[in-house]
Write an enzyme that holds these catalytic residues in place. Sequence first.
Site, PDB file in Angstrom:
ATOM      1  CG  LEU A  33      16.112  -3.835   3.149  1.00 19.67           C
ATOM      2  CD1 LEU A  33      16.070  -3.571   1.655  1.00 19.67           C
ATOM      3  CD2 LEU A  33      17.489  -3.480   3.704  1.00 19.67           C
ATOM      4  CG  HIS A  34      10.287  -5.367   6.031  1.00 25.37           C
ATOM      5  ND1 HIS A  34      10.141  -4.260   6.838  1.00 25.37           N
ATOM      6  CD2 HIS A  34       9.285  -5.280   5.114  1.00 25.37           C
ATOM      7  CE1 HIS A  34       9.108  -3.552   6.437  1.00 25.37           C
ATOM      8  NE2 HIS A  34       8.581  -4.137   5.398  1.00 25.37           N
ATOM      9  CB  SER A  36       6.720   4.191   2.760  1.00 24.64           C
ATOM     10  OG  SER A  36       7.160   2.944   3.217  1.00 24.64           O
ATOM     11  CB  CYS A  85       1.177  -5.948   5.890  1.00 26.06           C
ATOM     12  SG  CYS A  85       0.304  -4.391   5.613  1.00 26.06           S
ATOM     13  CB  CYS A 108       0.108   8.048   8.346  1.00 26.79           C
ATOM     14  SG  CYS A 108       0.439   6.422   7.679  1.00 26.79           S
ATOM     15  N   GLY A 119      -1.587   0.312   1.050  1.00 28.36           N
ATOM     16  CA  GLY A 119      -1.261   0.295  -0.377  1.00 28.36           C
ATOM     17  C   GLY A 119       0.193   0.553  -0.708  1.00 28.36           C
ATOM     18  CD  GLU A 120       4.841  -0.281  -3.091  1.00 27.23           C
ATOM     19  OE1 GLU A 120       5.176  -0.805  -2.017  1.00 27.23           O
ATOM     20  OE2 GLU A 120       5.420   0.704  -3.569  1.00 27.23           O
ATOM     21  CB  CYS A 157      -1.507  -3.664  -0.410  1.00 32.09           C
ATOM     22  SG  CYS A 157       0.201  -3.474  -0.962  1.00 32.09           S
ATOM     23  CD  GLU A 184      -6.829   1.277   8.598  1.00 35.46           C
ATOM     24  OE1 GLU A 184      -7.391   0.201   8.730  1.00 35.46           O
ATOM     25  OE2 GLU A 184      -5.697   1.513   9.049  1.00 35.46           O
ATOM     26  CB  CYS A 230      -0.416  -0.285   8.403  1.00 36.63           C
ATOM     27  SG  CYS A 230      -0.648  -0.191   6.675  1.00 36.63           S
TER      28      CYS A 230
HETATM   29  N1  SAH Z   1       3.389  -0.288   0.955  1.00 32.21           N
HETATM   30  C1  SAH Z   1       4.343   0.626   1.435  1.00 32.21           C
HETATM   31  C2  SAH Z   1       3.758   1.708   2.327  1.00 32.21           C
HETATM   32  C3  SAH Z   1       2.699   1.291   3.284  1.00 32.21           C
HETATM   33  S1  SAH Z   1       3.218   0.211   4.587  1.00 32.21           S
HETATM   34  C4  SAH Z   1       5.459  -0.106   2.160  1.00 32.21           C
HETATM   35  O1  SAH Z   1       5.347  -1.300   2.404  1.00 32.21           O
HETATM   36  O2  SAH Z   1       6.466   0.552   2.446  1.00 32.21           O
HETATM   37  C5  SAH Z   1       4.202   1.319   5.567  1.00 32.21           C
HETATM   38  C6  SAH Z   1       5.080   0.664   6.585  1.00 32.21           C
HETATM   39  O3  SAH Z   1       4.298   0.080   7.619  1.00 32.21           O
HETATM   40  C7  SAH Z   1       5.918  -0.468   6.000  1.00 32.21           C
HETATM   41  O4  SAH Z   1       7.274  -0.295   6.335  1.00 32.21           O
HETATM   42  C8  SAH Z   1       5.352  -1.692   6.662  1.00 32.21           C
HETATM   43  O5  SAH Z   1       6.334  -2.645   6.816  1.00 32.21           O
HETATM   44  C9  SAH Z   1       4.841  -1.166   7.963  1.00 32.21           C
HETATM   45  N2  SAH Z   1       3.831  -2.023   8.583  1.00 32.21           N
HETATM   46  C10 SAH Z   1       2.706  -2.500   8.011  1.00 32.21           C
HETATM   47  N3  SAH Z   1       2.012  -3.254   8.900  1.00 32.21           N
HETATM   48  C11 SAH Z   1       2.724  -3.247  10.041  1.00 32.21           C
HETATM   49  C12 SAH Z   1       2.534  -3.823  11.324  1.00 32.21           C
HETATM   50  N4  SAH Z   1       1.465  -4.566  11.593  1.00 32.21           N
HETATM   51  N5  SAH Z   1       3.473  -3.599  12.265  1.00 32.21           N
HETATM   52  C13 SAH Z   1       4.547  -2.820  12.004  1.00 32.21           C
HETATM   53  N6  SAH Z   1       4.781  -2.250  10.814  1.00 32.21           N
HETATM   54  C14 SAH Z   1       3.888  -2.458   9.841  1.00 32.21           C
HETATM   55 FE1  SF4 Z   2       1.417  -3.561   0.991  1.00 28.68          FE
HETATM   56 FE2  SF4 Z   2       3.203  -2.109   2.389  1.00 28.68          FE
HETATM   57 FE3  SF4 Z   2       1.443  -3.765   3.633  1.00 28.68          FE
HETATM   58 FE4  SF4 Z   2       3.434  -4.784   2.193  1.00 28.68          FE
HETATM   59  S1  SF4 Z   2       3.630  -3.546   4.051  1.00 28.68           S
HETATM   60  S2  SF4 Z   2       1.274  -5.445   2.150  1.00 28.68           S
HETATM   61  S3  SF4 Z   2       3.580  -3.345   0.541  1.00 28.68           S
HETATM   62  S4  SF4 Z   2       0.942  -1.935   2.491  1.00 28.68           S
END
Ligand code: SAH
Ligand code: SF4
Length: 347
Positions: free
Chosen positions: A216-217, A192, A120, A106, A160-161, A113, A93, A333
């Site tokens: 970080l979360h 990110s 996620c 984005c 993805g990471e 991932c 996406e 995402c």
């Molecule tokens: N893998 C990397 C980059 C992709 S995710 C990472 O985790 O940073 C990018 C951002 O989207 C991350 O901060 C993730 O926590 C956030 N994200 C993913 N799914 C989400 C959702 N359903 N609601 C809010 N944030 C989300």
């Molecule tokens: Fe992968 Fe980022 Fe989603 Fe975590 S938040 S599963 S690292 S895409």
Amino acid sequence: MNRNFLAGASAAELKTFLTQQGQPAFRAKQILDWICQKQVLDPEEMKNRPAPLRAALKEAFYAPSCRVAERAVSARDEVVKLRLELFDKESVELVVIPAGERLTLCLSTQVGCPVGCRFCASGVNGLVRNLKAGEIIEEFLTGCAEAGRKCDNIVFMGIGEGLMNFEELSRALDILTSPEYFNMSPRRITVSTSGFVPGILKLAALEKEFTLAISLHAPDDETRAGIIPDKVRYPIAEILRAADICRDRTGRLYTLEYTLLAGINDSVAQAEALGHLARAHRAKINLIPYNETDSVFKRPSREAIEAFERAAAATGATVTRRVERGAKSAAACGQLRVNAMKKESAQ
Ligand code: SAH
Ligand code: SF4
């Protein structure tokens, strides 16, 4: 046949191709101009090129390799989320986010991932494969074409990471920022990561001013362990040490992203702890209220989100909240890809 992606082809690669075709090597520059200046990837549209050359290009390279399979348009704003079908029928996406005169894209870096954060949609079935640099550049070109203008900012916050696909991501970063190609400023590109320490150190070693964002979360490792599985989770202290190295090498402050999950990481005490961490590392905080997916997690109430934001800001940290955008049906995402996979398996 082992085809390369025209979108990621280097001048040297194009020169070799041209020589094999009995064509002068200086034509490489003309082809790159079509791709980088005019942002045209399909050789058939490169009208001033000889027809046999166009056909040979199409034969030798994926150009393009993907197609837009789905569009989710937000009624509220102009945000468009695209599902791209790749050459092997896998999907990723990208999100096209126009804001006034500016365009932010984005982008995804992998199909699926390997990290599998529990909230996620992207990591639900693990990693399928890495994207090639050329596929990442195709995402970029597709986003520009969708918006009908050039891109000002890129955030690698799709599926993805990226730092676990470092070789291809760094090649794509090179192509995006190199003066011979797209000439974007590294400052306008955010990478990110969920905190993959070896990748953060590799990014630091590039010594370019890319912006780093750390997902970080949670302000403590115990809470974080409930959100991110053990296999690729590093201790917070190690992540921030690596991020500090990156900051000191590049001169760029980093961001702590914080997806707010009701009852998990949204208390006032956690907000204060996060604020203190951010202050200690001169980092900014970006709050992302959870977009609900099929996971067990819930989005906090508006009051809880506001209280969290106030408490974090009261520590003196800089706090922003991610602007809520995107079609509601697929705001999260990885959601479009997961929905498409579900449809396919139901058939
Ligand atoms: N893998 C990397 C980059 C992709 S995710 C990472 O985790 O940073 C990018 C951002 O989207 C991350 O901060 C993730 O926590 C956030 N994200 C993913 N799914 C989400 C959702 N359903 N609601 C809010 N944030 C989300
Ligand atoms: Fe992968 Fe980022 Fe989603 Fe975590 S938040 S599963 S690292 S895409």
